[in-house]
Motif scaffolding. Sequence first.
Motif, mmCIF file in Angstrom:
data_model
loop_
_atom_site.group_PDB
_atom_site.id
_atom_site.type_symbol
_atom_site.label_atom_id
_atom_site.label_comp_id
_atom_site.label_asym_id
_atom_site.label_seq_id
_atom_site.Cartn_x
_atom_site.Cartn_y
_atom_site.Cartn_z
ATOM 1 N N GLY A 155 7.315 12.481 -21.362
ATOM 2 C CA GLY A 155 8.111 12.935 -22.498
ATOM 3 C C GLY A 155 7.539 12.600 -23.868
ATOM 4 N N LEU A 203 5.044 12.581 -27.045
ATOM 5 C CA LEU A 203 4.268 13.675 -27.629
ATOM 6 C C LEU A 203 3.350 13.171 -28.745
ATOM 7 C CD1 LEU A 203 7.162 16.296 -27.945
ATOM 8 C CD2 LEU A 203 5.310 16.333 -26.273
ATOM 9 N N ILE A 210 1.191 13.247 -32.312
ATOM 10 C CA ILE A 210 1.193 13.774 -33.689
ATOM 11 C C ILE A 210 -0.176 13.430 -34.289
ATOM 12 C CG2 ILE A 210 2.148 13.442 -36.003
ATOM 13 C CD1 ILE A 210 4.166 14.824 -34.400
ATOM 14 N N ARG A 235 -7.304 19.938 -24.204
ATOM 15 C CA ARG A 235 -7.182 18.878 -23.209
ATOM 16 C C ARG A 235 -8.386 18.923 -22.276
ATOM 17 N NH1 ARG A 235 -0.951 19.109 -21.030
ATOM 18 N NH2 ARG A 235 0.111 18.749 -23.033
ATOM 19 N N PRO A 290 -1.000 22.435 -25.710
ATOM 20 C CA PRO A 290 0.202 23.124 -26.198
ATOM 21 C C PRO A 290 1.073 22.224 -27.078
ATOM 22 C CG PRO A 290 0.402 22.646 -23.848
ATOM 23 C CD PRO A 290 -0.991 22.259 -24.243
ATOM 24 N N LEU A 350 -0.532 22.527 -31.837
ATOM 25 C CA LEU A 350 -0.898 23.890 -32.171
ATOM 26 C C LEU A 350 -2.210 23.884 -32.963
ATOM 27 C CD1 LEU A 350 2.649 24.821 -33.401
ATOM 28 C CD2 LEU A 350 1.615 25.459 -31.220
ATOM 29 N N TYR A 388 11.770 5.131 -11.851
ATOM 30 C CA TYR A 388 11.269 5.091 -13.230
ATOM 31 C C TYR A 388 12.408 5.030 -14.237
ATOM 32 C CZ TYR A 388 9.206 6.493 -17.647
ATOM 33 O OH TYR A 388 8.841 6.542 -18.961
ATOM 34 N N TYR A 419 12.317 4.234 -23.728
ATOM 35 C CA TYR A 419 12.693 4.809 -25.030
ATOM 36 C C TYR A 419 13.607 6.009 -24.821
ATOM 37 C CZ TYR A 419 9.490 8.745 -24.356
ATOM 38 O OH TYR A 419 8.868 9.871 -23.876
ATOM 39 N N ARG A 426 11.663 18.240 -28.247
ATOM 40 C CA ARG A 426 11.268 18.002 -26.861
ATOM 41 C C ARG A 426 10.849 16.545 -26.645
ATOM 42 N NH1 ARG A 426 6.581 19.931 -25.426
ATOM 43 N NH2 ARG A 426 5.799 20.472 -27.480
ATOM 44 N N TYR A 427 10.848 15.744 -27.732
ATOM 45 C CA TYR A 427 10.346 14.377 -27.601
ATOM 46 C C TYR A 427 11.213 13.583 -26.620
ATOM 47 C CZ TYR A 427 8.277 9.908 -28.752
ATOM 48 O OH TYR A 427 7.627 8.707 -28.661
ATOM 49 N N GLY A 428 10.567 13.043 -25.607
ATOM 50 C CA GLY A 428 11.292 12.263 -24.604
ATOM 51 C C GLY A 428 11.817 13.094 -23.449
ATOM 52 N N VAL A 429 11.585 14.389 -23.497
ATOM 53 C CA VAL A 429 11.968 15.260 -22.383
ATOM 54 C C VAL A 429 10.718 15.452 -21.528
ATOM 55 C CG1 VAL A 429 12.845 17.528 -21.737
ATOM 56 C CG2 VAL A 429 13.660 16.417 -23.840
ATOM 57 N N VAL A 430 10.789 15.086 -20.265
ATOM 58 C CA VAL A 430 9.589 15.119 -19.432
ATOM 59 C C VAL A 430 9.067 16.553 -19.374
ATOM 60 C CG1 VAL A 430 8.596 14.549 -17.194
ATOM 61 C CG2 VAL A 430 10.479 13.174 -18.119
ATOM 62 N N ALA A 431 7.824 16.725 -19.804
ATOM 63 C CA ALA A 431 7.291 18.072 -19.990
ATOM 64 C C ALA A 431 7.004 18.767 -18.667
ATOM 65 C CB ALA A 431 6.018 18.003 -20.821
ATOM 66 N N SER A 448 4.781 22.693 -21.819
ATOM 67 C CA SER A 448 5.080 22.278 -23.194
ATOM 68 C C SER A 448 5.306 23.429 -24.163
ATOM 69 C CB SER A 448 3.946 21.408 -23.726
ATOM 70 O OG SER A 448 3.540 20.497 -22.738
ATOM 71 N N SER A 449 4.609 24.554 -23.972
ATOM 72 C CA SER A 449 4.732 25.647 -24.946
ATOM 73 C C SER A 449 5.960 26.507 -24.676
ATOM 74 C CB SER A 449 3.468 26.517 -24.939
ATOM 75 O OG SER A 449 3.429 27.319 -23.780
ATOM 76 N N ASN A 461 8.535 13.451 -34.623
ATOM 77 C CA ASN A 461 7.799 12.963 -33.452
ATOM 78 C C ASN A 461 7.194 14.101 -32.641
ATOM 79 O OD1 ASN A 461 8.109 10.135 -33.594
ATOM 80 N ND2 ASN A 461 10.264 10.385 -33.023
ATOM 81 N N GLU A 462 7.452 15.324 -33.062
ATOM 82 C CA GLU A 462 6.960 16.469 -32.300
ATOM 83 C C GLU A 462 6.226 17.426 -33.219
ATOM 84 O OE1 GLU A 462 9.958 18.913 -30.264
ATOM 85 O OE2 GLU A 462 8.471 20.504 -30.239
ATOM 86 N N PHE A 463 4.963 17.688 -32.915
ATOM 87 C CA PHE A 463 4.142 18.534 -33.778
ATOM 88 C C PHE A 463 4.591 19.998 -33.733
ATOM 89 C CE2 PHE A 463 -0.121 20.363 -35.028
ATOM 90 C CZ PHE A 463 -0.129 19.802 -36.295
ATOM 91 N N THR A 464 5.210 20.406 -32.611
ATOM 92 C CA THR A 464 5.633 21.799 -32.477
ATOM 93 C C THR A 464 7.078 22.005 -32.943
ATOM 94 O OG1 THR A 464 6.217 21.360 -30.176
ATOM 95 C CG2 THR A 464 4.060 22.318 -30.560
ATOM 96 N N ASN A 474 0.184 18.484 -17.467
ATOM 97 C CA ASN A 474 1.270 17.557 -17.821
ATOM 98 C C ASN A 474 1.609 16.591 -16.700
ATOM 99 O OD1 ASN A 474 1.774 18.426 -20.452
ATOM 100 N ND2 ASN A 474 3.184 20.029 -19.786
#
Lengths: 477, 484
Positions: free
Chosen positions: A46, A48, A50, A78, A276, A279, B98, B102, B199-204, B207-208, B235-238, B320
């Motif tokens: 989860g 990500l 930056i 990747r 992904p 970007l 698991y 966080y 999506r931060y912290g959501v198991v990918a 991702s897109s 925390n998320e670039f997208t 992922n």
Amino acid sequence: MEYDVVIGLEVHSELKTKSKVFCSCKNEFGGEPNTHCCPVCIGLPGALPIPNKEAVKMTIKAGLAVGSQINDIAIFERKNYFYPDLAKAYQISQAVRPICIGGGVEIEDKNGHKKYIRLNRIHLEEDAGKLIHNSKIGGTMVDYNRGGVPLIEIVSEADMSSAEEAVAYLSKLRNILQYIEVSDCKMEQGSLRCDVNISLKPKGSEKLGVRAEMKNLNSFRSVTRAIEYEIKRQSRLLDEGEEVIQETRRWDDARNRSFSMRRKEDAQDYRYFPDPDLLPFKIERSLVEEVKRTMPKLREEKINDYVNDLGLSEYDASVLTNDLNLVKYFEKVISYFNKPKFVCNFILTTLLKKVKEDEENDDLVIPIEPQNFANLLQMYESGQISQAICRELFDEIWTTNEDCLKIVKERNLVQNNNEDEIKEMLKVLIEEFPQSVQDYKAGNTKALSFFIGQLMKKTQGKANAQIASKLIKEMLD
Amino acid sequence: MEIMNETLENISEMLDTKKISSVELVNESLKSIEATKDLNILHEVCRDNALEMAKDIDAKRANGEKLSKLAGIPIVIKDNISMVGTYTTCSSKFLENYKSPYNATVVDKLLQAGAIIVGKANMDEFAMGSSSENCAFGVVHNPRNPEYVPGGSSGGSASAVAANQCFGSLGTDTGGSIRQPSSFCGVVGLKPTYGLVSRYGVVAFASSLDQVGPITKTVRDNAIMLEAIAGYDNNEFTSAKHDKESYYKDSFKNSIKGLKIGYAKEFFESLNNQDVIKSMENAMNFFKENGAEIVDIELPHIKDALAVYYVLSSAEAASNLARFDGIKYGVAAKEYNDLIDFYFKSRTQGFGSEVKRRIMLGNFVLSSGYFDAYYNKAKAVQNLIITEFSNAFKNCDVILSPTTPTSAFKIGEKVNNPLEMYLNDIFTVPVNIATLPAISVPCGIAQNGMPLGMQLIGNRFSESTLFNVADYYERNCFSFREVK
């Protein structure tokens, strides 16, 4: 048969950003294992990435310093492979669209011949963690502190043709990266690492031979030795009509030879694809201009400054500026003791010689505090201590880094500059060694040094040698 | 447990006017969870923590603090969303033990809003599946009829709402995983615009394409939840830098006059299920009668969306899921010969067969020699689909389609035919490929007694339009209350 040697280098250099390349963890060498880590750099589910702007800027800076083109759009990809030091099982790197394209550096051999080594690219990626083999528990542990540290990979074209050129190229690159302050380039700590691609072809032939890639080259010396070893190995194979196999080889410095790691057919398929989570990102021209404006002075400019402002000779300035560590050290020392020519002389003669006694000291580590060193030189220059004492003290504080002012005071090493006292002592010696007086009178000037030597012995090096030379000559003539 | 039949909106009102306390509500929710536990909806119930938080909210309310609409309300989240103090298993044996150190951003946002997270819902392993049968901890049963699947992959999240265990839940949607189970369970599910919800912290999974979204009984409930979880996340670039919207306050106009509803024949020509065809005809008639205009649009390449989806989503998933190597956490093989063998055995033991299938497919399309033919081709078709949708939205406000080609099927019915299972997502997948928002609302009952769903697709960031249209339909035509 005679061969042309074709060499290309892949140089990895860790950027000295404050934080890691895709998270806010500290970018710092060492530390207790797994203390500079967070969900991002240990790849927890989860988390990500930056991108760190500072790392992108530093990559641009490196590119500009070697004349690269800066791409308008860069892509993080990747690189997928399994290894325990790679937390996500992929490394974020750049393949099709790196930040910098092309460029090159000029190298010079001993005879002053210049050669331009072209660069293919510079890209930004993340470093992996470190495996630590622990004999106590009989296993291997992973330390992810280094995982996610920003790394630039500088890929040259295969423009070099000898170990000497490869080393010249590597040290030139190191020099540039240090000057623009993007990397410490400490080979010992692994912040500068190098892989060498090398192939041989019959002299004059157009067709490139099969290449081997050498890994694990952690010092200039190992680069030289590995290349020389590989040239011998490949030419022996070719001489005997055998095939050179495309492979990756690991250099073993202790055994002074390389071993095959994996062959081409075992080469990994890294299954690169655009990340992904990151970007494609635009590199604004304004950012490139901003980096240009903040570009620090490169070596050539430093040499000019030293010659024009500090009065050093061109040659001295050139040797001194060959390494930024040395430059920084020099500048600190003269900030305490402003006699640049005097300081430079001592550094180039005594200090550099000392540094080079340790073959592995590629990073020019100088253990004496600049201020302590400045104090030592000041005492010597002002005549407070003799040259002999200065040398002795220098050797001593190189290992102990103890305060030289304190030592001089405690052991009473202050030079005796009193002409009358020295004259008295010389009188005694002249009476003691009549034969040497005879020798001198017969034309043997070595006898003078004999007297100075005896005087130093008597005074534990504390007599002013210059005054003594003058006096003994007067007394005997 | 009567109270659990209520909508989130009404319950919020009741809490606000102190007709009920949050502690009472959480107790009701826990009772309902206990009463329906045979459906295997939740993997974990956060009893103590939930009651603790409810007490806290009640105290705040007693102190006269201004609280959000979600404050004190029992919510369920999908088990691929990280939350401190709970297991985050993704319904995989690999992550059975698991616990995330966080919180996902959406969890932080729910907690800030005072929502009470009462449980974590079972799902298809790593969100791969359309029936919640690929669950390492047993299949999930549809609350409308336990012989049927609840859909997937957010089958647990949709069932939790349908079974009145909670007043809303979070699911994730990569190719239909919120909308398809919402349709199968007769509830409302929204897949937001890509980038709107963190999506931060959501198991990918992919991702897109992945996006978190709310599942609720009504459209208004859904708006309340989206408002709480949407927003830019540094925390998320997208993550999208989209201005904050008040979906609950601003979406509902109670009119669809002049609305242009896009009709693409590509969504209808392959339909052969009479229930679905009939429900779509009814919906279209309703919209026309109420002042909307049906306009023809063309989406010729959405027929390729499913192929694009299985290339792209599998490629991303293969990468992922590579981190699940047994070195740091999760299943680690006890006996092995060397490092490669360790990876091989740990992953073989930890992953179910659907996950293995996608990993193999993904690695295949990424391998050198195949990359251009599959990955790059799929990317090119994705761009075509994006362009087609964006052209279509020049002529209409929303696009109508069924959510699924059929109503829910029986447990075990399609488990041995993955390709047929994949066809479940044929109408939902194009939306993810085009990064658009879409909502599924109940629109009828099929012959087998199971609910049907209608999908409304909007342009990027047009969630409020979707809410308005769906709400109007729900109030005036068909709602969850008609689903038994």
